[in-house]
Every structure is written in structure tokens, then in C-alpha cells.
Scaffold this active site. Structure first.
Site, PDB file in Angstrom:
ATOM      1  N   GLY A 108      42.621 -12.044  -9.544  1.00 59.60           N
ATOM      2  CA  GLY A 108      42.665 -10.998 -10.562  1.00 59.60           C
ATOM      3  C   GLY A 108      42.334  -9.614 -10.065  1.00 59.60           C
ATOM      4  N   ILE A 109      41.551  -8.885 -10.865  1.00 62.56           N
ATOM      5  CA  ILE A 109      41.217  -7.497 -10.562  1.00 62.56           C
ATOM      6  C   ILE A 109      40.429  -7.388  -9.263  1.00 62.56           C
ATOM      7  CG2 ILE A 109      39.797  -5.555 -11.340  1.00 62.56           C
ATOM      8  CD1 ILE A 109      40.638  -6.342 -14.231  1.00 62.56           C
ATOM      9  N   GLY A 110      39.500  -8.305  -9.029  1.00 68.31           N
ATOM     10  CA  GLY A 110      38.701  -8.255  -7.809  1.00 68.31           C
ATOM     11  C   GLY A 110      39.551  -8.390  -6.564  1.00 68.31           C
ATOM     12  N   SER A 121      34.628  -3.299 -19.735  1.00 64.08           N
ATOM     13  CA  SER A 121      35.759  -3.767 -20.524  1.00 64.08           C
ATOM     14  C   SER A 121      35.960  -2.840 -21.705  1.00 64.08           C
ATOM     15  CB  SER A 121      35.516  -5.192 -21.026  1.00 64.08           C
ATOM     16  OG  SER A 121      36.525  -5.578 -21.945  1.00 64.08           O
ATOM     17  N   GLY A 166      35.803 -11.649  -6.048  1.00 61.28           N
ATOM     18  CA  GLY A 166      36.992 -11.056  -5.443  1.00 61.28           C
ATOM     19  C   GLY A 166      38.097 -12.022  -5.085  1.00 61.28           C
ATOM     20  N   THR A 167      38.083 -13.235  -5.623  1.00 58.32           N
ATOM     21  CA  THR A 167      39.072 -14.225  -5.195  1.00 58.32           C
ATOM     22  C   THR A 167      40.380 -14.165  -5.972  1.00 58.32           C
ATOM     23  OG1 THR A 167      38.118 -15.905  -6.662  1.00 58.32           O
ATOM     24  CG2 THR A 167      37.292 -15.821  -4.399  1.00 58.32           C
ATOM     25  N   TYR A 215      30.847 -11.393 -25.573  1.00 60.05           N
ATOM     26  CA  TYR A 215      31.392 -10.763 -24.366  1.00 60.05           C
ATOM     27  C   TYR A 215      31.305  -9.242 -24.459  1.00 60.05           C
ATOM     28  CZ  TYR A 215      34.871  -9.304 -20.914  1.00 60.05           C
ATOM     29  OH  TYR A 215      35.514  -8.696 -19.869  1.00 60.05           O
TER      30      TYR A 215
END
Length: 251
Positions: free
Chosen positions: A17-19, A137, A14-15, A150
Site C-alpha cells: 500500500g501507501i508505505g 486519515s 512498508g510492505t 478509527y
């Protein structure tokens, strides 16, 4: 009334981008949010930016012992979880001929095993009516050169989520997959080897040209979808894949 008022959420990775955008939006909607990250300086900076309705817990989802410590910290402070957002993950563009055993282990230990054991260890804290959101994704549904490893991990994650939705239905815990397409994040720029403003804009333009909406997505747009899946607005939605990709894989 805010959509997540009084809820307690855990967001892995969560640091940035999306998080991070999802943590911001959850807090705006009334939740208390735990975020995790591997690197202490970035984690502390993110938690400080999010404010008093958040807490940062250092942890690595690829390490089951570390996941145990994360869950123990949540248990000690709140004793419950209403929402778990399995966001930590990543991958590299690697051609088939260059994939090594180390590449394979790294991708699957983070994106698959990390997700599995995060959910498993969080389950004792999950409340009736809780929501588990697996960040997948759009790459899981379409073949893309050099992204096979990925994409395979994210396809596995989707399959796990659909099975878990059945297993946890009797506990009234919903499990859904949130699958972004090309989103303007640091991870996207790194994958495109775009390390300055000009290169980043070129990458955005190039990727956006492939999207029916003629742009790549914003992290807050994915966060809005996460709020829907975490809230009572999706109370009859489980085992679903919500794709946020500007239509790139749909039309």
C-alpha cells in the site's frame, strides 16, 4: 539532483500500500529506506522488490520492545535518520454498539501508542533539519458511520503531531501529518470486503462516485506528497496537515 539524495528514512508498515509506494518513491529520489512489517515473508518480498537501497526489519509498532529493536538495527547500520514516516496502522469498521474493550485497545495501541513510541525512540537518531511524517486519515475530520474508533485514533495522531511540531522546532525537526482519503490499497479492499477483481472494481467505483475528482486515489499520489514533506521543498512547513483526498472533504 534527486530530492532525497543521501537521506536515510524509516517507513513503518512498508510492505504494501501507501508505505511500500512511499518506499519506492523515496528510493527513486536517492534515499536509503528501512521498512518494517510484522510478517517475515511479506517483509522479505517487499525488501527484495525494493532492491539494494532498502532493508527490511521485522517489527510490530504495538510492541515497544519490538520498536526498540527496529531503532537499534538502524543505529547499528547507519547511526542516523533523516526522515521517519509513521505509516503502520489500521482499523476496522465497527458500529458503536459492537465496539469491545479489545477493539479499543487494538486500535489505540497500534495507531496512537505505536506512533508515539516510534517517534520517541527514533528521536535520538534524528538529524537537524529532519522530517517526521505521520500518516493520518481524512476520516479524522469527518464523521463516518462505523468508523468512529478509527477516526478517533487518527484525530489523536493529528493532535500529537501538532504538539510535537512545537516541541521539536528548536531541534529544527519538522513534524507534519499526511492524511489520505480513499486510496486504492489492499487495506481499503479488505475494509470493503472486496476479495475478487469484480468486487474490488465495484468498491473503487462506489467510493470514487463520492469524490469530486470522480475516482479514488493511487498510492503513488500519496507517496509524492510524502516526498514533498520529506524534502527541502517543505523546509518552512511544520505542524501542517496535508490532505490527499481528491477534494472529498474539502469542497
Amino acid at each position: 539532483m534527486r530530492q532525497l539524495s543521501g537521506k536515510v528514512a524509516l517507513i513503518t508498515g512498508g510492505t504494501t500500500g501507501i508505505g511500500f509506494a512511499t518506499a519506492q518513491r523515496f528510493i527513486e529520489e536517492g534515499a536509503f529506506v528501512y521498512i518494517t512489517g510484522r510478517r517475515r515473508p511479506e517483509l522479505d518480498a517487499a525488501a527484495k522488490s525494493l532492491g539494494t537501497r532498502s532493508a527490511g526489519i521485522q517489527g510490530d509498532v504495538a510492541d515497544p520492545h519490538s520498536v526498540n529493536q527496529v531503532i537499534s538495527a538502524v543505529m547499528h547500520r547507519h547511526g542516523r535518520l533523516d526522515t521517519v514516516v509513521v505509516n503502520a496502522g489500521g482499523g476496522n469498521a465497527i458500529s458503536l454498539t459492537d465496539i469491545t474493550e479489545e477493539d479499543y485497545e487494538r486500535h489505540f495501541s497500534v495507531n496512537v501508542a505505536g506512533a508515539l513510541f516510534t517517534v520517541q525512540k527514533a528521536l535520538p537518531l534524528m538529524t537537524k533539519g529532519g522530517s517526521i511524517i505521520l500518516v493520518g486519515s481524512a476520516r479524522a475530520s469527518r464523521g463516518i458511520p462505523r468508523m468512529s474508533l478509527y477516526g478517533a485514533t487518527k484525530a489523536a495522531l493529528r493532535s500529537l503531531g501538532q504538539s510535537w511540531a512545537l516541541e521539536l522546532a528548536e531541534r529544527e525537526i519538522r513534524v507534519n501529518i499526511l492524511s489520505p482519503g480513499s486510496i486504492d490499497t489492499p487495506g481499503l479492499h479488505n475494509a470493503a470486503h472486496a476479495h475478487d477483481d469484480v468486487a474490488r472494481q465495484q468498491a473503487r467505483d462506489q467510493m470514487g462516485s463520492l469524490v469530486p475528482m470522480a475516482r479514488i486515489g493511487r498510492t503513488e499520489e500519496v507517496a509524492a506528497a510524502a516526498v514533498f514533506l520529506a524534502s527541502e521543498q517543505s523546509s518552512f512547513t511544520t505542524g501542517a496537515e496535508l490532505i490527499v483526498d481528491g477534494g472529498q472533504g474539502q469542497v
